[in-house]
Design an enzyme around this catalytic site. Structure first.
Site, short mmCIF file in Angstrom:
data_model
loop_
_atom_site.label_atom_id
_atom_site.label_comp_id
_atom_site.label_asym_id
_atom_site.label_seq_id
_atom_site.Cartn_x
_atom_site.Cartn_y
_atom_site.Cartn_z
N GLU B 255 0.90 -1.15 0.00
CA GLU B 255 0.00 0.00 0.00
C GLU B 255 0.94 1.20 0.00
OE1 GLU B 255 -1.29 2.97 1.62
OE2 GLU B 255 -1.95 1.86 3.40
N CYS B 294 -2.12 8.66 3.41
CA CYS B 294 -1.93 8.09 2.06
C CYS B 294 -3.23 8.16 1.28
CB CYS B 294 -1.41 6.67 2.14
SG CYS B 294 -2.22 5.70 3.39
#
Lengths: 683, 683
Positions: B255, B294
């Site tokens: 990720e 993020c």
């Protein structure tokens, strides 16, 4: 014969003379292969731009219908596939696995696509997730087709099945494919692709073919593409580390080497049917396709006490295998694909020989029917025996891709588990035992190392498809040495070509995206009962809110007497109250749903033809006499059954009591006539 | 304060003095970090050997209970986590996401584990696949825990949530974890791990911690291990290409960077509520955690016609953001994590500046409350505007990991889709529109590039969790630049730590492995009706075969009258025959299942307490008057509800007619008392 590439909807020849391909049987050149001059970046772009958008105009059901039409078309051309397949060294039985097995994969995907996917462009993954208190904000996982190309790199051993098992799920998902068969048998793949293209069943751009090297294709991959590779672990690793694959996080699945094992249970002593089944299975796996199957049994794990008997029985059976020209009906086993392959197998046996003794085969002195041993790549089945398998390395890591297996004796089940695991991850494993406790222990102990496991006993053997047969219904692939990938497995295989996304929003918005009404969404009420509407007329959200009906004690008594369901909780106030869930007599669940139907059904002849089922009925709380029930029935999901004259309509159903508490929720499933069918039926 | 590593059940200090870690607020050193001297290979081995086998003694429900206990324990220690979190630059609101958000992930996984997984060690994936004509050979997909370690490499921005969102699914799956937090905020992770270990809720070996470098850990990975990485794409690529990861096909999920976009719909003009919602959402995403998320919005895609209004509105709102010491209640936004991070953000803004103009912020001249700009890593929110985003590169590829976004104008929806895709794959995307047609078009056009998408409108905004919040229920991860991975998503997240295997065999064997009876398996009949058996006494396969009951025309008439369900197909021979599915009057489906209950129910007070539902009821063919029905009811699956005194028992039910044709199949769901509860209740 010079193989051609199918590029941007045209057949093109490589610009050089190409590499010659030899027959497995007599070594003569039967084709040349080259992809020189092909613009691979343009192929990818064409797949995405033309193939993808053409395929994605259709629904999953439309594409499932295409797969069926394709399968039917290929069935008509079977004869020429079989004829050419002989040149690969395959017997008729071997070719059946490749050709009929491949075509049947199309049939299964067609059927599953229509039964298990919606007649729509979005696949809903699971049910809505409750993520807010009032339900005005909710979530649904969906799958949509990746907006890229599926690059299929196939192995030489199954030139038809290898292509079709990857093609079926990709096309069903809506993703165009670029197929690159292994060179040595690419002539058969090329022939089948010609037949597919000629049929004009697939939309333009859905399929392209590379015969030869993939050149700089990998330089042009992007994050929407998928690579599905079958072949050696070494090649897989090289491709997987390609800078573009890494940079773009290209979805990469590999199906590679595999030291598959089969375990004989300790109960399966020589006098049991399981012992004989095991011998038969091992011999079959060693000799079908001359052992050139990524799922073949390489490691034969057997109780030390019977390993002598086993080696004898296997050797006897292997001695009866007749080797020769695959077209000859008396022949059990054909040739390896090439002389190179034969040399490699022999070399691998030498490596295994450091830890295991050859107990059968590996000679040059064997009979060959109807063929010339010098010209064809024939090879004798070879059995080895390893005395100390727990400390051995080569027997667990060297794959001799031919008719070669090694017997590994074990002392107890824990050792058998350890030996199975030492393969470092395999595609397939089998266990032959008639003791289900042994089966459970071995499966739980080794499943994490295997993509597929077969347990064979006397009860299922007759119908068993065997150790080495991947089925379209079941996942194919395995961890570690087997590449860590997964293909097939029914719809699972199609989903690998799609992106899962969680979608959040209002119930209305999610219904507009997924074409499934969600509780909390707008209920459309009108004077026209939805049972009076045809499939086309029904809109998601069309709702009936019924009047109330009170349940009396007499109703409960009467229902009990009528149905015979005199369960005490319905009959006896005092005993019912002893039940931790009830405070006294409660209405039957089936009474509640029967009354509900009485409330929501519109009785007259109409387009809603039949109730074919109920899903997820849950009774949320008891109903006592005196409670008054009413029902909300809302059109939730519509699935047109093309060509049948009707569609399936799912109704979200909620029964509430006089306090607006939910009593029961469920989905009612109905068949509803289309406009046309209704006009016919009601005429 | 020197951070310690938790290795093989002991807290150990690195052997050198370690690297100093600075407070985000005032730059003073608050801890030193080192893992020097730790034997990483031994850690992995300990996880597999001790942690794995300890965890896998338990069922999914047992481990779900541990997660809940852990969550409750951590709730008690929240205060000290919040206090230390301030040092990372986090406001109370930021810390809430990290600490409460992390703990709530444990609660959700606990709840889902108990509701959606069996109280068993094997997770059944789907239903049995029909792969033989007579059903003596069948198949079932299962998931079993990978027999390795979960290596969790976390980012600095969420030292608590980042750990817990990976830990919850791994532990639920039964896989032990080795956690490696990013250094700069590892002190908070270390504190939380201390509290977890002290609680003695997890079995020994289930959790280990590395504070500092992972040294040679990757050299020791094998095919059963899982690596879950969160951080920069560059680091992910390096780890993913590690020779051992490649050779062992280690399951690797990443990720990484993400140029997340939010699209303002063309309908959302400045006077609409959606325009205001959009402004609020963008400002929130820019400033929460000082933009170090993020999932934050980096690309603001808006209709060109309103981009001027939008820039004005965003600038105004950003101008109201108060920056300063995160512990000060008046502060809206705290500090970046470090001076290095501040330098990097500024550098990235310079890169963006080649294509976009700064329209707000990026000065050194802003007010700071209660802190020293020179010592702390404070940074002004910065908005850019890119005039030609379709041909720009940097705005779609350079991530400024701070309070920075760029406005990208579009002319029409196709351009908006193209701009969204140019991000090359993102974790999250949002769409603000009150037009569901626009929502569908944008979602279908861009979902393949996004792991999660949020559609916000006036109806769901109040309950919306927002663009940037991953939820444990929903998948987190995205294609391409976002790393191509997937985490969370409820049970899906746990399954990433397990191996899926297809198991083939006889129904009996598969039932022994999966603890779910399969049609075709042995039916155990005895004189004791299964409703007279407690949860413990019931065995899979326990069966009632009932006597027959004939359905008369009077029954149908009577049921219609009683329930009010006078649907013509039950009432009118001639009209019913016009229905393509029927030849004449048919019995009500609810009549059939009601009579079935009358046949199979044992009426007396007994351990079977209640019928709480029905699953997958399918009517296979019509029942006409004169047909005689009988029922088979077989104990199919048992799920003990620990501590409740009962378990759920699912009964496989089949109604057949006088010709042994199947009329209906379904699962009946009941609550059954345990021995102990039954002794109490019946006393």
């Amino acid at each position: 014969m010079k193989l051609q590439n199918f590029v941007e909807n045209h057949w093109v020849e490589g610009s050089d003379e190409g590499k010659p391909l030899a027959s497995a049987i007599d070594g003569r050149t039967i084709a040349a292969i080259s992809s020189k001059g092909v613009e691979f970046g343009a192929m990818l772009d064409y797949a995405r731009r033309v193939g993808g958008s053409n395929l994605q105009k259709y629904t999953f059901h439309d594409r499932a219908h295409m797969l069926k039409a394709l399968a039917q078309h290929l069935m008509e051309h079977k004869k020429e596939f079989y004829a050419l397949s002989t040149e690969t060294g395959a017997t008729k039985g071997d070719s059946w696995i490749d050709i009929d097995g491949g075509i049947s994969t199309l049939f299964v995907y067609s059927s599953k696509g229509r039964r298990e996917m919606p007649n729509d462009k979005v696949y809903l993954d699971g049910t809505p997730e409750r993520i807010s208190r009032d339900g005005t904000f909710t979530a649904q996982h969906i799958f949509t087709p990746r907006q890229g190309a599926a690059v299929h790199i196939n192995a030489y051993n199954f030139p038809c099945w290898g292509m079709l098992e990857k093609l079926a799920p990709a096309l069903l998902a809506g993703v165009p494919a670029i197929v690159k068969p292994a060179s040595s048998t690419a002539y058969l793949t090329e022939l089948m692709v010609r037949r597919i293209i000629e049929a004009e069943i697939l939309p333009i751009g859905a399929l392209q073919l590379i015969c030869g090297s993939v050149g700089d294709l990998f330089e042009h991959l992007n994050c929407q593409d998928v690579v599905a590779f079958t072949g050696s672990k070494g090649t897989a690793e090289m491709l997987q580390q390609h800078p573009q694959v890494i940079a773009e996080s290209v979805h990469f699945t590999a199906e590679t080497d595999s030291l598959n094992s089969s375990i004989l249970g300790p109960d399966a002593t020589p006098e049991t049917p399981e012992f004989d089944l095991f011998v038969k299975e091992v011999v079959r796996e060693m000799t079908v396709k001359a052992g050139q199957k990524c799922t073949a049994i390489r490691r034969v794990i057997a109780p030390a006490a019977v390993s002598g008997d086993l080696v004898r029985a296997l050797s006897e059976a292997l001695g009866r295998i007749r080797i020769g020209h695959p077209a000859n009906k008396d022949v059990d086993m054909g040739a390896l694909v090439s002389h190179d392959q034969r040399d490699e197998v022999r070399e691998r046996i030498t490596m295994l020989g450091s830890e295991a003794d050859v107990v059968f085969g590996n000679t040059d002195d064997f009979d060959i029917i109807d063929a010339d041993a010098k010209k064809g790549a024939f090879f004798e089945p070879t059995l080895l025996h390893c005395e100390r398998p727990l400390t051995a390395k080569a027997v667990h890591s060297v794959e001799a891709f031919g008719p070669v297996s090694t017997v590994l004796p074990y002392e107890n089940l824990d050792e058998a588990i350890e030996l199975s695991r030492l393969g470092g991850g395999s595609l397939a494993s089998s266990i032959v035992t008639n003791d289900n406790k042994v089966a459970r222990k071995l499966v739980l102990g080794t499943a994490a190392w295997h993509g597929r496991m077969v347990v064979i006993n006397r009860h299922c053997a007759a119908e068993s498809t065997g150790h080495g047969s991947p089925l379209p219904h079941l996942v194919h692939g395995g961890p570690g040495r087997a590449g860590g990938g997964e293909e097939l497995g029914g719809i699972r295989g199609a989903l690998h070509y799609m992106q899962r996304s969680a979608i959040q929003g209002s119930p209305e918005t999610l219904a507009a995206i997924g074409n499934r009404w969600i509780r909390g969404g707008v209920e459309i009420e009108s004077d026209i009962h939805p049972f009076r509407k045809t499939f086309e007329q029904l809109k998601l959200g069309d709702t009936v809110n019924t009047k109330e009906r009170e349940i009396s004690l007499a109703d409960i008594d009467h229902f009990a007497e009528f149905t015979g369901d005199t369960f005490y909780a319905h009959m006896d106030e005092q005993t019912a109250a002893k039940n931790p869930f009830f405070e006294g007599r409660v209405a039957h669940g089936y009474l509640i749903v029967s009354f509900a139907a009485g409330l929501f059904v519109d009785p007259d002849f109409g387009p809603v033809l039949a109730n074919y089922g109920v899903d997820e009925l849950r009774f949320a709380q008891p109903v006592n006499f005196g409670d008054a029930l009413k029902v909300r029935l809302t059109c939730k999901q519509k699935t047109l059954r093309d060509g049948s004259g009707y569609g399936e309509v799912r109704w979200d159903t909620e029964i509430t009591n006089q306090n607006s508490e939910i009593v029961a929720t469920y989905d009612v499933l109905t068949m509803v006539a289309t406009d046309e069918e209704w006009a016919n039926v009601s005429a």
